[in-house]
Motif scaffolding. Structure first.
Motif, PDB file in Angstrom:
ATOM      1  N   VAL A  61      -3.698  -1.131  -1.706  1.00 53.53           N
ATOM      2  CA  VAL A  61      -4.457  -1.358  -2.932  1.00 53.53           C
ATOM      3  C   VAL A  61      -5.718  -2.142  -2.629  1.00 53.53           C
ATOM      4  O   VAL A  61      -6.771  -1.919  -3.212  1.00 53.53           O
ATOM      5  N   VAL A  62      -5.663  -3.079  -1.698  1.00 54.47           N
ATOM      6  CA  VAL A  62      -6.827  -3.873  -1.327  1.00 54.47           C
ATOM      7  C   VAL A  62      -7.433  -3.252  -0.074  1.00 54.47           C
ATOM      8  O   VAL A  62      -6.732  -3.011   0.885  1.00 54.47           O
ATOM      9  N   PRO A  63      -8.723  -2.939  -0.012  1.00 56.93           N
ATOM     10  CA  PRO A  63      -9.706  -3.326  -1.031  1.00 56.93           C
ATOM     11  C   PRO A  63      -9.926  -2.284  -2.123  1.00 56.93           C
ATOM     12  O   PRO A  63     -10.760  -2.468  -2.972  1.00 56.93           O
ATOM     13  N   LEU A  64      -9.172  -1.181  -2.080  1.00 54.49           N
ATOM     14  CA  LEU A  64      -9.476  -0.088  -2.991  1.00 54.49           C
ATOM     15  C   LEU A  64      -9.321  -0.491  -4.443  1.00 54.49           C
ATOM     16  O   LEU A  64     -10.137  -0.137  -5.286  1.00 54.49           O
ATOM     17  N   ALA A  65      -8.258  -1.228  -4.774  1.00 51.29           N
ATOM     18  CA  ALA A  65      -8.079  -1.638  -6.167  1.00 51.29           C
ATOM     19  C   ALA A  65      -9.149  -2.631  -6.573  1.00 51.29           C
ATOM     20  O   ALA A  65      -9.695  -2.572  -7.666  1.00 51.29           O
TER      21      ALA A  65
ATOM     22  N   VAL B 202      -6.189   2.686   6.625  1.00 44.29           N
ATOM     23  CA  VAL B 202      -6.389   1.310   6.219  1.00 44.29           C
ATOM     24  C   VAL B 202      -6.229   0.410   7.433  1.00 44.29           C
ATOM     25  O   VAL B 202      -5.196   0.439   8.112  1.00 44.29           O
ATOM     26  N   ILE B 203      -7.271  -0.359   7.725  1.00 41.12           N
ATOM     27  CA  ILE B 203      -7.278  -1.269   8.867  1.00 41.12           C
ATOM     28  C   ILE B 203      -6.991  -2.678   8.356  1.00 41.12           C
ATOM     29  O   ILE B 203      -7.638  -3.160   7.430  1.00 41.12           O
TER      30      ILE B 203
ATOM     31  N   SER C 177      -8.333  -8.823   3.534  1.00 40.27           N
ATOM     32  CA  SER C 177      -9.292  -8.449   4.576  1.00 40.27           C
ATOM     33  C   SER C 177      -9.118  -7.012   5.034  1.00 40.27           C
ATOM     34  O   SER C 177      -9.702  -6.608   6.037  1.00 40.27           O
ATOM     35  N   SER C 178      -8.311  -6.228   4.342  1.00 46.02           N
ATOM     36  CA  SER C 178      -8.105  -4.840   4.749  1.00 46.02           C
ATOM     37  C   SER C 178      -9.358  -4.018   4.512  1.00 46.02           C
ATOM     38  O   SER C 178     -10.151  -4.292   3.603  1.00 46.02           O
ATOM     39  N   ILE C 179      -9.545  -3.007   5.338  1.00 41.80           N
ATOM     40  CA  ILE C 179     -10.737  -2.162   5.311  1.00 41.80           C
ATOM     41  C   ILE C 179     -10.297  -0.706   5.297  1.00 41.80           C
ATOM     42  O   ILE C 179      -9.432  -0.303   6.075  1.00 41.80           O
ATOM     43  N   ALA C 180     -10.878   0.076   4.413  1.00 40.76           N
ATOM     44  CA  ALA C 180     -10.597   1.507   4.360  1.00 40.76           C
ATOM     45  C   ALA C 180     -11.557   2.237   5.290  1.00 40.76           C
ATOM     46  O   ALA C 180     -12.765   1.997   5.269  1.00 40.76           O
TER      47      ALA C 180
END
Length: 426
Positions: free
Chosen positions: A27-31, A341-342, A347-350
């Protein structure tokens, strides 16, 4: 003022299920990006008065109070705004959504409706807005966007969903709104490839109240998050607790999220997201007036005014599908299906791929006029590393790196975090 518990991380604040924690990583950072990009604008923090003396409560108990809140009936005004550091979306929203009265051209299948929710509500992506909201259970809701000389309303009443734009005197009507979500809360089955329910989906997914924002933010709560109760406030004449959510990780652009929670009902009354860089809030949404009584039944009645142009969703959907198949299908199939998702938490990155495996078009390739290239360059920062070269497009919350080989790295993280992720992936 009553004392409060010391800061707690979420392992102390509540036992979130393993499945929910796993989902939060995606969900993070997408949400967070969805909340920031699909929503609204901001005014300076809404005025609050006093610090009511309330019984002490832990972060665990307050989160549970929010989760247990079952406010089915309310009405009031919400002031909401987003300061992403971008120019107002204004009329551009219709172009992105394929509606808003924009002409799709020869291949697009005709004009859209100025009242289409898929385009109209996207205009809330920037600037300051006042909303009048009302709800009476799951089958009756109304949201009106109030402008100086016009009003846009979205009304869900049983099987009907109406949208009306007073400025253009246009209405948009969708039947089957009650079928868009079944009793379990799942969306309608669209396996036939239709867009049935699409306007309803947009209306449901677009945050319009502090509760909508708070629910999105709390999905991201896991062991990478600090949660505490930090005093009390009074919002819209209601006593409230202040719940503060902060990322523990470095590299996130999110500074903290503050939610004012109604002490009696557990309903979020105010939501504020401030960036790690400081300054004004990125998102600030709060009730200026709220009533938890049952709204009048007439609130949810709607009949198109005489002379209004009415667009039926079923008729418009065919044109929209034709436009999307030509303009957006390739990206969905080649890009989002390859989503990775990294990292995790805040701090996650799509990571995804642009169609064709190529970076942004350039003036040198003949794909972009020189003037357009200058504008594109002015909006982004050139960076390089092990991955080669690329451009970082920044807002106050969401940043995106587009590399020369057609990869995109996006998240609620700093530019340096994106470059580090791109380097690690090569």
């Amino acid at each position: 003022m009553a004392p409060y518990e010391p800061e707690q991380d979420t392992s102390e604040a509540g036992d979130l299920s393993a499945g929910r924690r796993k989902a939060a990583r995606y969900v993070v950072p997408l949400a967070v990006a969805g909340v920031a990009a699909a929503t609204i604008g901001l005014v300076p923090a809404l005025a609050t008065s006093g610090d009511p003396d309330l019984p002490k409560i832990t972060a665990q108990e307050l989160i549970e109070k929010i989760a247990a809140s079952d406010t089915q009936q309310l009405s009031g005004n919400v002031k909401i705004s987003t300061d992403l550091g971008l120019p107002s979306m204004g009329g551009m929203a219709g172009g992105f959504a394929g509606g808003g009265g924009s002409d799709h051209g020869e291949d697009g299948g005709g004009e859209g409706s100025a009242a289409d929710p898929k385009s109209k509500l996207m205009e809330l992506a920037s600037g300051t807005h006042t909303l009048r909201v009302a709800a009476d259970g799951p089958d009756k809701q109304k949201v009106s966007v109030l402008d100086d000389a016009a009003e846009y309303s979205l009304i869900h009443n049983g099987d009907d969903l109406w949208a009306y734009d007073s400025k253009s005197n246009e209405a948009y009507h969708a039947k089957g709104a009650a079928d868009a979500e079944d009793a379990s809360g799942k969306g309608a089955d669209k396996s036939d490839g239709s867009d049935k329910g699409a306007p309803e989906d947009v209306a449901k997914e677009l945050p319009a109240t502090p509760k909508d924002f708070a629910e999105q933010a709390l999905k991201a709560v896991d062991d990478t998050t600090s949660v505490k109760v930090d005093g009390t406030a009074q919002v819209a004449g209601r006593d409230a607790y202040r719940l503060v959510v902060k990322p523990k990780q470095s590299g996130s652009t999110v500074g903290q999220i503050t939610v004012a929670v109604d002490a009696k009902t557990g309903t979020p009354l105010k939501f504020t997201l401030t960036p790690a860089s400081g300054g004004a809030a990125v998102i600030d949404a709060g009730f200026t007036k709220v009533d938890f009584g049952k709204p009048s039944a007439s609130t949810f009645d709607f009949t198109p005014p005489k002379g209004a142009k009415v667009t039926e969703a079923d008729e418009h959907a065919a044109d929209e599908r034709g436009f999307k198949d030509k303009g957006g299908k390739e990206f969905e199939e080649e890009g989002l299906n390859d989503l990775k998702v990294i990292g995790e938490g805040w701090s996650s990155i799509a990571e995804l791929k642009l169609p064709g495996g190529q970076g942004l078009p350039t003036a040198g390739s003949g794909d972009v006029p020189p003037d357009a290239q200058k504008l594109l360059d002015s909006l982004g920062d050139q960076v390089s590393g092990k991955f080669g070269s690329g451009t970082v497009f920044s807002t106050r919350l969401i940043n995106a790196l587009v590399t020369e080989d057609g990869k995109v790295y996006v998240g609620a993280v700093t530019k340096d975090a994106l470059v580090k992720a791109a380097n690690a992936a090569h």
